[in-house]
Design a protein around this motif. Structure first.
Motif, mmCIF file in Angstrom:
data_model
loop_
_atom_site.group_PDB
_atom_site.id
_atom_site.type_symbol
_atom_site.label_atom_id
_atom_site.label_comp_id
_atom_site.label_asym_id
_atom_site.label_seq_id
_atom_site.Cartn_x
_atom_site.Cartn_y
_atom_site.Cartn_z
ATOM 1 N N GLU B 132 -14.403 87.263 62.740
ATOM 2 C CA GLU B 132 -14.357 87.272 64.516
ATOM 3 C C GLU B 132 -15.402 88.286 65.116
ATOM 4 N N GLY B 133 -16.382 87.786 65.299
ATOM 5 C CA GLY B 133 -17.644 88.610 65.703
ATOM 6 C C GLY B 133 -17.809 89.362 64.649
ATOM 7 N N MET B 134 -17.854 90.930 64.876
ATOM 8 C CA MET B 134 -18.160 91.703 64.100
ATOM 9 C C MET B 134 -17.088 92.051 63.058
ATOM 10 N N PHE B 135 -16.151 91.409 63.153
ATOM 11 C CA PHE B 135 -14.774 91.781 62.284
ATOM 12 C C PHE B 135 -14.415 90.712 61.296
ATOM 13 N N THR B 136 -13.692 90.829 60.121
ATOM 14 C CA THR B 136 -13.105 89.873 59.559
ATOM 15 C C THR B 136 -11.629 90.159 58.986
ATOM 16 N N LYS C 227 -20.961 103.339 78.505
ATOM 17 C CA LYS C 227 -21.898 102.977 77.295
ATOM 18 C C LYS C 227 -20.779 102.590 76.063
ATOM 19 N N ASP C 228 -19.575 103.247 76.093
ATOM 20 C CA ASP C 228 -18.982 103.412 74.755
ATOM 21 C C ASP C 228 -17.911 102.381 74.810
ATOM 22 N N LEU C 229 -17.912 101.433 75.924
ATOM 23 C CA LEU C 229 -17.184 100.285 75.972
ATOM 24 C C LEU C 229 -18.033 99.288 75.311
ATOM 25 N N SER C 230 -18.194 99.403 74.234
ATOM 26 C CA SER C 230 -19.304 98.608 73.365
ATOM 27 C C SER C 230 -18.905 97.394 72.714
ATOM 28 N N ARG C 231 -19.748 96.788 71.919
ATOM 29 C CA ARG C 231 -19.217 95.427 71.193
ATOM 30 C C ARG C 231 -18.261 95.806 70.153
ATOM 31 N N GLY C 232 -17.191 95.520 69.595
ATOM 32 C CA GLY C 232 -16.162 96.095 68.812
ATOM 33 C C GLY C 232 -15.177 97.007 69.541
ATOM 34 N N SER C 233 -15.180 97.352 70.829
ATOM 35 C CA SER C 233 -14.136 98.023 71.198
ATOM 36 C C SER C 233 -12.915 96.980 71.930
ATOM 37 N N ARG C 234 -11.790 97.821 72.104
ATOM 38 C CA ARG C 234 -10.584 96.749 72.522
ATOM 39 C C ARG C 234 -10.380 97.566 73.770
ATOM 40 N N ILE C 235 -10.086 96.742 74.899
ATOM 41 C CA ILE C 235 -10.012 97.289 76.294
ATOM 42 C C ILE C 235 -8.647 96.805 76.778
#
Lengths: 410, 410, 410, 410
Positions: B132-136, C227-235
């Motif tokens: 899932e994107g960068m995750f698995t 900037k920290d709301l980056s890919r891989g984050s959960r909002i």
């Protein structure tokens, strides 16, 4: 401030201090007793009990009496602890003594202890490391300075009689496969230099004759020399005897994975501030055979590495089967060759690997026949840039300083 | 965007693609040629060339033909590269194909490949991991999800004739010590399933008969399975032949140190974006025997660990001399027992250790007779808290899901 | 692979794409609808909709039509979402388009937009950044290269009618304090360039006349440029309208804290892979007014910083009361002066602060009358050592390359 | 061990110690003199000189005499230092006194000092924090424990006469804009409680009448309250007078960005181990106006955060123009509301933000009219999970413990 329950007077022989011992045996009486939830301080001799001096002569390393080591502070009894429990130990803090802000590192002679690369460095050598607050550097190894990852090399609880018997049996079986090897495959009990704490008389003599040597790590933890078991970490130790009997020593200001120099890390005397708790019946609850731990939230953040690979083909070109020991040795030798290009002597490079917070990883262990080990060398500990570039390395280190060496006595 | 110099059509057999090869041999012609400073993309088959399917049946793992592996993309010739140079490779990025967002992990049958814990898990099993994107995460192993530390398991340059001869000689010598062992101590050249790229005719047959198998890591790198050699890292490879001849494959979405499950990491097909440069005469300048590398600045920042220790006393209680392989096996077994307390099957726990970014450290390697290895299990990859507490573990995992298993054919 | 629900054809004007909008209004129809648990891909124009080109002329920055920005992809309706819920959004991955591997950074003319340091850099300038996999560098700013911390500058849910009215009221009140200021204190609704997605006819005209501009961050998130709301984050986003209506755009390959260059970060077109879920009634459950988020486990690990301080005394020596904005400006100016000593032009240094992963901390905010702000400049992004030493700085940058500049039209 | 050059006897008033001072003035004589390259220890009073006690009554916080603060140890003269140089200071280590293993945090009454959230917490409150080695926890705030990020809140060199005059002039100009404000906009010189070190007689009286108060950070550093300037860091201070005159105090065991509670961080008495060096003419060489520094390699590695956003719309709904101070206040208030859902009182939550290693980032500062500030709350400092989930928060904190409060005297 927490009470100091065990004191180490460095001007006194550890043999005169009955809250110290240097063998593992269930009959060693508790030196002190605490309650779950207590925090307290233990002072510790360096592992050799002061045999190595802050000078420029490696004769003391050559002549060290290894039958004496390690001098441990304890055992600390914990009220309510019973076999099968887990003893939870918080390493709240660890430090050197204000009046002794230095440590030593060295290689034993192949004739007396040896070490990981003893074939390459067969003679005794040493380096002295001065502490500057949280940092250390050595007058014998220029160009390198780093923050300490301070930890006890050795910590664990007393074995039960059964466990002790198992240790002695299996280690003797190994010795028996090559009893005259130098250095020996293992170290059997040795009564003459045993220090059994407060145990006296016949009971002392009996225990001294069967007490396990402190050199290897075992099920209880013991001499694990795990650099990550550093101040701030929390450890869960198996309990084998009533009262647990926690002992510790062999403090290190810093060490690389493997403690490859054997003598050893940056070895020091000092103190540790501990807190203990219990998880009743924790060994069964969590299926624990060996200690487990959570590392500290406060560790040096060196994260820029140069990584060296090694495979399980030895220096002579011989192929070994998935042998990580051989593979890590090659990774270390590769790193040493590399550092020599910047002007370090081989001994200096070897010492850096033994003292700095290098990581040793078991990277691949299934791709027959070669294991692959990796050595992570932090670049930020050097005063200069060690990254490869198109021009080749610069000799930043002039070579006019080297580590003291002591030829073997004939 | 950089050009894709080698394409991998997953609907086609890799044997039909002449920019693929599965043996190491200096005579394999360059599939493409680039200049220093170029960046480009290589597509790769998964290491088995598509033998393992995204389904719930482990028969494909049991029946895998291991003589075919690994299918590599290359060799890429680099203009101006000569023996003795270092080939600098930037792994600018790596990913799975958009249409194939999954990978596999498994254990081989002890009858066909085996693995690190094959005595404990002798039958073929597998798990499928969805990206899932960068995750698995895996439908076969609930409660765990993590970011990928994507890397090539296998990358390196072509050996010279001399180096190849040395490999074959030393590995055959090992095989000869126990030629009928199952699994074998090493894998000798095997022509029938060799894929020699564009090499044809007699030259092909000759090379196929002597081409080194791709299983082990060797001096050139090769199948190192180093998880830290991940996208974003920079590697310095020894060059042994004119043009270097860089080949790669065996892409992993994630792997734990050791790749202990052997089949393997989270294995996938995909692409890599590379950039190459040269350090002329770099091997001598820096004293390089094996590749060195700088890790990526972009790696998962899991830093809360539960750490398991293992010593070199095996499951039967036998004492081994400083054997890190045995010690790491014990650390792994300890972690598996621990995870079972939370409801995982042993196979699921084993798979987690093989796939998640666990670290395996060579912690102590001089304290005779016991090596000490540590396994760092990141706690943040679990949906629940795995830290010990006084109440004991909660069975978060109900046990109604397990990994497919395939009994050996009789 | 997840479905691409919204496509962005970069050869087409975003005004022709009815799944794009550039104002916030509750009446904008959902462009697509998904279910909780779904993952999907949205493609995005760069924030200006293609006004800035990959060339060496800053005229496009000078002449940009800021009334058009930001072009957002959405709104995405989520089944079951109701006002008061929290919409949980996983940013599974984000990237640039393969065919457009570059982004731009610049400063607006003080006459058309301005920026944080517009008094010091009053003219339009720009730099173009090329992507190399996970890394970027600029032909206009030598000596610096870093991994991307890729993130959406702008993401949030549609406001309710009440919330929209509140926004317009309070911002107009601010404008009214100095309505002729250049640049303006805030941007009121502006119908001529409004793109209201699929809203048509009178309804479109009414909404366009009252739709909030996308420039500022607000309660719903919006243009936070974190900037920290980056890919891989959960909002966790507050939901104000039935169906939530999630929209996003303004993708950044990298940005420093503050986005001080305003035009802007490293701005790019691209795609994002998202997954959505709901926490019913989450706003009340957790007392949420503004979005909260957990950062990504995969971020660049640059951790060696040189840190600059600034206090709330402005460039003219005037004392301000605990004004962090002034203090951060001083910290930035201090860093710029410092970097100029290594040969950078002021504009280049300013751009580095706007694009690299620098941190801006509110270090002290109570010590009257001076706020203290700190700027953390990562040293590892430079090709050379920027640490102070006794000899003073070396001019690594020759000064023969600079950023394009565009004088204001008279 | 390094020599302790300045001692702080906590049983004695700091006014009786002539190696202490509490105003900045170039005429204060050096208390001690060292050479470049020396390392030494300075002991420090807590910033209030012992006014706050380890008890459960906040009356001392309410009644504190703020005209006395901060008691600094110094000035330390450095041989050879001249105006224009940079004084390089290594903070080798910092700690609390063994016999005083606690610190305090609190909010001042709005009538006497106030603070960042004084409108919301107008009365004096305090919490006492006990140290356990490297960790701290408070009997007034359950459920939270963390490692200390120990640092001096205040450190810097003596100003020149010119610089002092500039400070006094600009701060008085600010005071003059609202001279009767409570709390005041700034603090002018105040002779009655001035402690001018060894300066005596008329010279003392003259200097006391013009000596700058120590509250704000200024060009020389001073009361920066930068948590990242922690033990292990290296700072480069501008030198304004012959001999530099380094003074320090206001030690903190831990602090969040902004020191928002004002009284203050976790305030403590203790000692610092420093080393000094010079970069001759370093201010011009590197274009330095304010100190710069490199942070420590040893900091707590908490990296799992819950991040709160705030924008520059105040609690009353009023719109401010790019005001980071307002934005950060909103982020803090949002975090406080969130933590209350887990059972904390508002005061407890406020204290956590003031004491724990929270980060405050200036995330967006150009998107008119709203600044965006973010507060990074480390989740690993809590005994329980504070991440949002579908079920809503659990009240882990029962509410039966709160912080002492002291009503204003009527």
């Amino acid at each position: 401030m927490a009470d100091t329950l065990i004191k180490a007077d460095l001007s006194q022989s550890p043999y005169e201090n009955d809250m110290i011992h240097n063998r593992w045996h269930p009959d060693i009486p508790m030196a002190v007793t605490v309650k779950p939830g207590d925090d307290f301080i233990l002072e510790c001799y360096d592992w050799t009990g002061g045999q190595i001096k802050n000078d420029d002569d490696a004769a003391d390393v050559r002549d060290v009496d290894l039958s004496q080591v390690h001098f441990l502070s304890g055992p600390v009894g914990v009220e309510g602890a019973e076999p099968g429990d887990l003893l939870v130990v918080d390493l709240l803090d660890i430090g050197a003594f204000p009046q002794q802000q230095w440590g030593f590192n060295g290689f034993f002679s192949k004739q007396n202890g040896g070490g990981f690369l003893t074939e390459h460095f067969p003679l005794a050598q040493k380096s002295i490391w001065d502490f500057e607050g949280m940092f250390t550097k050595s007058r014998h190894i220029p160009g390198v300075r780093f923050a300490g990852l301070i930890h006890p090399g050795l910590i664990g609880c007393l074995p039960s009689h059964d466990l002790l018997a198992k240790w002695n049996k299996r280690e003797q079986a190994l010795i028996d496969t090559n009893p005259t090897r130098v250095p020996g495959l293992a170290n059997p009990p040795y009564a003459p230099t045993a220090h059994m704490g407060r145990l006296k008389g016949d009971a002392r003599d009996k225990a001294a004759a069967e007490g396990a040597r402190t050199v290897p790590p075992r099920e209880h933890g013991g001499n694990c020399d795990i650099k990550d078991l550093s101040r701030g970490s929390r450890i869960y130790f198996p309990v084998y005897v009533k009262g647990a009997g926690l002992s510790m020593g062999d403090l290190h200001f810093s060490q690389g994975d493997g403690e490859i120099t054997f003598c050893g890390a940056i070895e020091m005397a000092g103190w540790a501030h501990l807190k203990v708790n219990l998880i009743k019946d924790g060994m069964a609850k969590y299926g624990i055979r060996n200690p487990i731990f959570k590392p500290s939230p406060i560790v040096p953040t060196y994260n820029d590495y140069l990584i060296f690979e090694g495979i399980s083909v030895d220096e002579a070109g011989e192929q070994h089967y998935l042998d990580v020991h051989v593979a890590y040795r090659q990774a270390c030798l590769n790193a040493i060759e590399y550092l020599k290009k910047f002007g370090y002597s081989g001994a200096q490079a070897y010492s850096i690997l033994g003292t700095a917070p290098v990581q040793g990883h078991i990277s691949g262990v299934v791709d027959v026949p070669n294991a692959c080990a990796t050595l992570f060398l932090p670049t930020q500990i050097f005063d200069f840039d060690i990254t490869p570039n198109a021009d080749g390395p610069t000799k930043f280190i002039s070579g006019d300083i080297d580590m003291p060496i002591a030829p073997d006595r004939v």
